[in-house]
Design an enzyme around this catalytic site. Sequence first.
Site, PDB file in Angstrom:
ATOM      1  N   GLU A 145       0.846  -1.209   0.000  1.00  0.00           N
ATOM      2  CA  GLU A 145       0.000   0.000   0.000  1.00  0.00           C
ATOM      3  C   GLU A 145       0.872   1.246   0.000  1.00  0.00           C
ATOM      4  OE1 GLU A 145      -2.652   1.358  -0.502  1.00  0.00           O
ATOM      5  OE2 GLU A 145      -4.388   0.514   0.502  1.00  0.00           O
ATOM      6  N   ASP A 146       0.332   2.322  -0.541  1.00  0.00           N
ATOM      7  CA  ASP A 146       1.038   3.602  -0.463  1.00  0.00           C
ATOM      8  C   ASP A 146       0.858   4.225   0.919  1.00  0.00           C
ATOM      9  OD1 ASP A 146      -1.690   3.921  -0.933  1.00  0.00           O
ATOM     10  OD2 ASP A 146      -1.472   5.493  -2.436  1.00  0.00           O
ATOM     11  N   ASP A 175      -4.497   5.270   6.140  1.00  0.00           N
ATOM     12  CA  ASP A 175      -5.003   6.463   6.831  1.00  0.00           C
ATOM     13  C   ASP A 175      -5.926   5.991   7.958  1.00  0.00           C
ATOM     14  OD1 ASP A 175      -5.933   8.991   7.429  1.00  0.00           O
ATOM     15  OD2 ASP A 175      -6.993   9.303   5.560  1.00  0.00           O
ATOM     16  N   PHE A 221      -2.459  15.959   4.672  1.00  0.00           N
ATOM     17  CA  PHE A 221      -2.567  15.432   3.317  1.00  0.00           C
ATOM     18  C   PHE A 221      -1.210  15.485   2.613  1.00  0.00           C
ATOM     19  CE2 PHE A 221      -3.674  15.440  -1.182  1.00  0.00           C
ATOM     20  CZ  PHE A 221      -4.528  14.353  -1.223  1.00  0.00           C
ATOM     21  N   ARG A 250       1.412  12.541  -8.938  1.00  0.00           N
ATOM     22  CA  ARG A 250       1.948  11.181  -8.760  1.00  0.00           C
ATOM     23  C   ARG A 250       3.392  11.056  -9.231  1.00  0.00           C
ATOM     24  NH1 ARG A 250      -2.435   7.927  -7.492  1.00  0.00           N
ATOM     25  NH2 ARG A 250      -4.383   8.332  -8.571  1.00  0.00           N
TER      26      ARG A 250
HETATM   27  P1  5GP Z   1      -7.967   4.511   4.501  1.00  0.00           P
HETATM   28  O1  5GP Z   1      -8.991   3.539   3.998  1.00  0.00           O
HETATM   29  O2  5GP Z   1      -6.816   3.858   5.240  1.00  0.00           O
HETATM   30  O3  5GP Z   1      -8.580   5.611   5.307  1.00  0.00           O
HETATM   31  O4  5GP Z   1      -7.401   5.285   3.257  1.00  0.00           O
HETATM   32  C1  5GP Z   1      -6.553   4.731   2.384  1.00  0.00           C
HETATM   33  C2  5GP Z   1      -6.554   5.507   1.071  1.00  0.00           C
HETATM   34  O5  5GP Z   1      -6.889   6.892   1.215  1.00  0.00           O
HETATM   35  C3  5GP Z   1      -5.163   5.494   0.482  1.00  0.00           C
HETATM   36  O6  5GP Z   1      -4.904   4.325  -0.254  1.00  0.00           O
HETATM   37  C4  5GP Z   1      -5.169   6.758  -0.340  1.00  0.00           C
HETATM   38  O7  5GP Z   1      -5.727   6.488  -1.600  1.00  0.00           O
HETATM   39  C5  5GP Z   1      -6.089   7.707   0.383  1.00  0.00           C
HETATM   40  N1  5GP Z   1      -5.338   8.673   1.228  1.00  0.00           N
HETATM   41  C6  5GP Z   1      -5.342   8.750   2.577  1.00  0.00           C
HETATM   42  N2  5GP Z   1      -4.552   9.756   3.010  1.00  0.00           N
HETATM   43  C7  5GP Z   1      -4.029  10.332   1.897  1.00  0.00           C
HETATM   44  C8  5GP Z   1      -3.108  11.447   1.702  1.00  0.00           C
HETATM   45  O8  5GP Z   1      -2.609  12.115   2.619  1.00  0.00           O
HETATM   46  N3  5GP Z   1      -2.800  11.732   0.418  1.00  0.00           N
HETATM   47  C9  5GP Z   1      -3.311  11.038  -0.647  1.00  0.00           C
HETATM   48  N4  5GP Z   1      -2.926  11.428  -1.859  1.00  0.00           N
HETATM   49  N5  5GP Z   1      -4.185   9.987  -0.498  1.00  0.00           N
HETATM   50  C10 5GP Z   1      -4.520   9.647   0.775  1.00  0.00           C
END
Ligand code: 5GP
Length: 177
Positions: free
Chosen positions: A102-103, A106, A155, A168
């Site tokens: 995963e990148d 959150d 963010f 990206r």
């Molecule tokens: P989660 O389900 O863990 O809340 O969110 C995961 C997804 O939210 C990540 O794979 C990403 O696509 C998006 N996301 C969460 N925080 C960020 C951020 O700070 N920047 C970006 N570009 N995407 C984020």
Amino acid sequence: MPLVKIHDKSFETYLSEETISNRIDELAAGINKDYAGNRPLFISILNGSFMFAADLFKRLTIEAELCFIKLVSYKGMKSTGKVVTSIGLEEDIFGKDIIIVEDIVDTGKTLHDFLPQLLHQQPKSLKIASLLHKSEATIYPLTIDYVGFDIPNKFVVGYGLDYDGLGRNLKEIYQLV
Ligand code: 5GP
């Protein structure tokens, strides 16, 4: 510090290319050690993780497989608990060592919703590698086995991560000013 403008917002450098690269060296070394003699399948979750997956994969000295999937959450069900499903997982994961790439994690909701679908297919093991983790923002408990950087709840863009489609291609990771 040079600012980068994407759409209407300004971002400042947060993690340099070198910092990211050095940390991925360490993560790969850990994986090479932990999976010595095994042949894990890396499942990279698109879009954001493509760059991290490529850089991590290049550093592997063990035998390993890689595939990419996309997770789709059905809108309109968000408030009632959205359903996350995958597109493109053609591999049979039964009995395999799986590492999700995963990148960023959150709130943890995406993986929390998706992991049961993978576990249902009875892999031998299932671990998670995420370049970034906003541990302050994590609501859904999740063990992330390989974390690149624990970052504040702000963010970020770059190195695969976008802001509304752009950013990206940046080599560094930038934080919203
Ligand atoms: P989660 O389900 O863990 O809340 O969110 C995961 C997804 O939210 C990540 O794979 C990403 O696509 C998006 N996301 C969460 N925080 C960020 C951020 O700070 N920047 C970006 N570009 N995407 C984020």
